[in-house]
Design a protein around this motif. Sequence first.
Motif, PDB file in Angstrom:
ATOM      1  N   ARG A 229       0.736  -0.695  -0.068  1.00 57.12           N
ATOM      2  CA  ARG A 229       0.461  -0.418  -0.132  1.00 57.12           C
ATOM      3  C   ARG A 229       0.577   1.226  -0.186  1.00 57.12           C
ATOM      4  NH1 ARG A 229      -2.863  -3.003   2.963  1.00 57.12           N
ATOM      5  NH2 ARG A 229      -2.326  -2.579   5.120  1.00 57.12           N
ATOM      6  N   VAL A 230       1.950   1.502   0.684  1.00 55.44           N
ATOM      7  CA  VAL A 230       3.007   2.575   1.269  1.00 55.44           C
ATOM      8  C   VAL A 230       3.160   2.859   0.109  1.00 55.44           C
ATOM      9  CG1 VAL A 230       5.045   3.441   1.909  1.00 55.44           C
ATOM     10  CG2 VAL A 230       2.939   2.190   3.630  1.00 55.44           C
ATOM     11  N   VAL A 231       4.198   1.589  -0.663  1.00 56.73           N
ATOM     12  CA  VAL A 231       4.774   1.299  -2.246  1.00 56.73           C
ATOM     13  C   VAL A 231       3.935   2.050  -3.757  1.00 56.73           C
ATOM     14  CG1 VAL A 231       7.157   0.254  -1.170  1.00 56.73           C
ATOM     15  CG2 VAL A 231       5.137  -0.649  -3.100  1.00 56.73           C
ATOM     16  N   SER A 232       2.409   1.537  -3.378  1.00 56.04           N
ATOM     17  CA  SER A 232       0.924   2.038  -4.511  1.00 56.04           C
ATOM     18  C   SER A 232       0.821   3.582  -4.134  1.00 56.04           C
ATOM     19  CB  SER A 232       0.059   1.014  -4.064  1.00 56.04           C
ATOM     20  OG  SER A 232       0.452  -0.296  -4.479  1.00 56.04           O
ATOM     21  N   SER A 233       1.053   4.220  -3.077  1.00 56.72           N
ATOM     22  CA  SER A 233       0.807   5.536  -3.412  1.00 56.72           C
ATOM     23  C   SER A 233       2.070   6.748  -3.078  1.00 56.72           C
ATOM     24  CB  SER A 233       0.122   5.593  -1.771  1.00 56.72           C
ATOM     25  OG  SER A 233       1.161   5.835  -0.751  1.00 56.72           O
ATOM     26  N   ASP A 234       3.441   6.198  -2.910  1.00 55.81           N
ATOM     27  CA  ASP A 234       4.360   6.921  -3.143  1.00 55.81           C
ATOM     28  C   ASP A 234       5.539   5.825  -3.915  1.00 55.81           C
ATOM     29  OD1 ASP A 234       6.150   8.905  -2.952  1.00 55.81           O
ATOM     30  OD2 ASP A 234       6.146   8.171  -0.187  1.00 55.81           O
ATOM     31  N   GLU A 235       5.645   5.996  -4.873  1.00 57.69           N
ATOM     32  CA  GLU A 235       6.419   4.750  -6.009  1.00 57.69           C
ATOM     33  C   GLU A 235       7.372   5.191  -5.688  1.00 57.69           C
ATOM     34  OE1 GLU A 235       5.491   3.890 -10.181  1.00 57.69           O
ATOM     35  OE2 GLU A 235       7.164   2.175  -9.811  1.00 57.69           O
ATOM     36  N   PHE A 236       7.912   6.348  -5.883  1.00 57.91           N
ATOM     37  CA  PHE A 236       9.314   6.993  -6.729  1.00 57.91           C
ATOM     38  C   PHE A 236       9.826   8.010  -4.771  1.00 57.91           C
ATOM     39  CE2 PHE A 236       7.119   6.873 -10.062  1.00 57.91           C
ATOM     40  CZ  PHE A 236       7.881   5.417 -11.159  1.00 57.91           C
ATOM     41  N   GLU A 237       9.319   7.861  -4.043  1.00 51.36           N
ATOM     42  CA  GLU A 237      10.069   8.381  -2.442  1.00 51.36           C
ATOM     43  C   GLU A 237       9.521  10.181  -3.047  1.00 51.36           C
ATOM     44  OE1 GLU A 237      13.256   6.759  -1.732  1.00 51.36           O
ATOM     45  OE2 GLU A 237      12.666   6.173   0.598  1.00 51.36           O
ATOM     46  N   THR A 238       8.965   9.993  -3.408  1.00 55.25           N
ATOM     47  CA  THR A 238       8.430  11.898  -3.697  1.00 55.25           C
ATOM     48  C   THR A 238       7.813  12.152  -2.695  1.00 55.25           C
ATOM     49  OG1 THR A 238       7.157  11.339  -5.634  1.00 55.25           O
ATOM     50  CG2 THR A 238       9.751  11.901  -5.709  1.00 55.25           C
ATOM     51  N   LYS A 239       6.764  11.001  -2.134  1.00 57.37           N
ATOM     52  CA  LYS A 239       5.581  12.134  -1.169  1.00 57.37           C
ATOM     53  C   LYS A 239       5.474  11.477   0.178  1.00 57.37           C
ATOM     54  CE  LYS A 239       2.130  10.418  -4.775  1.00 57.37           C
ATOM     55  NZ  LYS A 239       1.863   9.572  -5.558  1.00 57.37           N
ATOM     56  N   GLY A 240       6.745  11.976   0.947  1.00 57.33           N
ATOM     57  CA  GLY A 240       6.936  11.564   1.953  1.00 57.33           C
ATOM     58  C   GLY A 240       6.320  10.186   2.498  1.00 57.33           C
ATOM     59  N   GLU A 241       5.579   9.422   1.519  1.00 59.85           N
ATOM     60  CA  GLU A 241       4.171   8.642   2.158  1.00 59.85           C
ATOM     61  C   GLU A 241       5.839   7.262   2.915  1.00 59.85           C
ATOM     62  OE1 GLU A 241       0.603   6.286   2.524  1.00 59.85           O
ATOM     63  OE2 GLU A 241       1.173   7.962   2.795  1.00 59.85           O
ATOM     64  N   ARG A 242       6.492   7.346   1.523  1.00 62.01           N
ATOM     65  CA  ARG A 242       6.929   6.024   1.915  1.00 62.01           C
ATOM     66  C   ARG A 242       8.017   6.132   2.784  1.00 62.01           C
ATOM     67  NH1 ARG A 242       9.334   2.175  -3.155  1.00 62.01           N
ATOM     68  NH2 ARG A 242       9.715   1.313  -2.353  1.00 62.01           N
ATOM     69  N   MET A 243       8.135   7.463   3.612  1.00 65.23           N
ATOM     70  CA  MET A 243       9.342   7.823   4.727  1.00 65.23           C
ATOM     71  C   MET A 243       9.028   6.837   5.829  1.00 65.23           C
ATOM     72  SD  MET A 243      10.327  10.837   6.586  1.00 65.23           S
ATOM     73  CE  MET A 243       9.742  12.068   5.327  1.00 65.23           C
ATOM     74  N   ILE A 244       7.483   7.034   6.155  1.00 61.96           N
ATOM     75  CA  ILE A 244       7.014   5.751   7.611  1.00 61.96           C
ATOM     76  C   ILE A 244       7.390   4.486   7.605  1.00 61.96           C
ATOM     77  CG2 ILE A 244       4.926   6.799   7.296  1.00 61.96           C
ATOM     78  CD1 ILE A 244       2.910   4.782   7.087  1.00 61.96           C
ATOM     79  N   LEU A 245       8.683   3.911   6.053  1.00 60.77           N
ATOM     80  CA  LEU A 245       8.343   3.218   6.018  1.00 60.77           C
ATOM     81  C   LEU A 245      10.342   2.846   7.770  1.00 60.77           C
ATOM     82  CD1 LEU A 245       8.351   1.494   3.144  1.00 60.77           C
ATOM     83  CD2 LEU A 245       7.199   0.753   5.272  1.00 60.77           C
TER      84      LEU A 245
END
Length: 365
Positions: A229-245
């Motif tokens: 779910r996280v990478v689907s919404s922030d595939e290229f690490e540009t939206k900050g979403e992926r940062m929670i990982l």
Amino acid sequence: MKTIHVRSSKGDYKILVGKNLLPRAGTFLSDVFESQSKLMVVSQKNLTPYLNPILASLKKQGFKVQTHMLPDGERAKSEKELFRLIQTLLAKGFERKDGMVAVGGGVVSDLTGFAASVYLRGIRYVNVATTLLAQVDSAIGGKTAIDLPEGKNLVGSFWPPALVISDVRVLQSLPERELSASLAEVVKYGMIRDTELFGFLEKNGRRILQRDLNALEKIILLSAGIKARVVSSDEFETKGERMILNYGHTFGHGIEGALCYGKLVHGEAVAIGMMMGAQLAADLGICPRELIWRQMKVLLSFKLPVSIKRFHLKTEAILKVMMKDKKKSQGLLRFVLPRRIGQVTVEQKIPVSLIQKIIRLAGGK
Ligand SMILES: NC(=O)c1ccc[n+]([C@@H]2O[C@H](COP(=O)([O-])OP(=O)(O)OC[C@H]3O[C@@H](n4cnc5c(N)ncnc54)[C@H](O)[C@@H]3O)[C@@H](O)[C@H]2O)c1
Ligand SMILES: [Zn+2]
């Protein structure tokens, strides 16, 4: 067998999780590659018992199969191994429609994925994930890389796999330390997004360490689902979403760096990093103190370290590595911190004196 869907700009893909999937690899791959395609199966010696059913199944399906073995360990993610693989593909006449199958952990899929992204400007590949880390993390999301003498993962690409196959049975042969270290990432998923997963880990530590297949399947499904779910919404690490990982990883990288990547494996450093993160959050009044103890109990039940006392590390040495990381991320030292179990927040204006205090509390000199 359960299926998780991942969205990607280069094509959506599925993660298959279940028991006894390897002998069915051929059927699954026939959804990705045309029959008669050439497939390069990239793997390591340790994985030989699992290769045979995969190879037999791929051949039965009509694929033209070759194998390519990598050396064990991080040294496989090298320029030398990258070009050795690429030259094998060339020598065997692999074309754009052909593909690769990475059978292994993060090392095999990072190298294979990167080679796939640059060979003939990109061919498809499938990850057959054989470590718990790969099944919950590295096989998903399309980050590929090799290392340079200057540092890890410095050359890479975003190149998603066309399919991920996670057979829980293969985890029976995983070395105990690998299993424990990967469980740190599973605890991370519980902490950042999933109270159900965290509760399950609290109650089923023993079953998980004994490698009960149903328990493993459940934690893989929940963890891989979160990563998907996280990478689907922030595939290229540009939206900050992926940062929670990155929960536990800012401190964790500091510890790994200060230890020069010895003594502790990545997941173990992340476990200690999460303890520091929870302590910091509690000191800032972001989370209740009780959270520190709940997280610690779960980590200890998986035989993970929770402090750096025995390493006699200097606080300043850890801080220095963390500050170097900061330069790479637009000059901001960001911390993913827990609010409560299953929810995190990102904080960036933390006084250095507080960070020093947290490292000292965890055993820094
Ligand atoms: N691409 C990403 O998003 C991402 C995310 C996290 C980590 N990584 C990378 O992943 C790598 C670490 O991956 P890893 O932890 O899977 O380690 P690994 O791939 O080195 O595997 C660990 C060891 O276990 C062996 N092994 C694998 N499966 C086995 C099995 N089923 N039974 C017995 N032995 C088995 C391997 O041969 C190896 O010796 C690092 O290079 C890291 O940078 C990548
Ligand atoms: Zn990690």
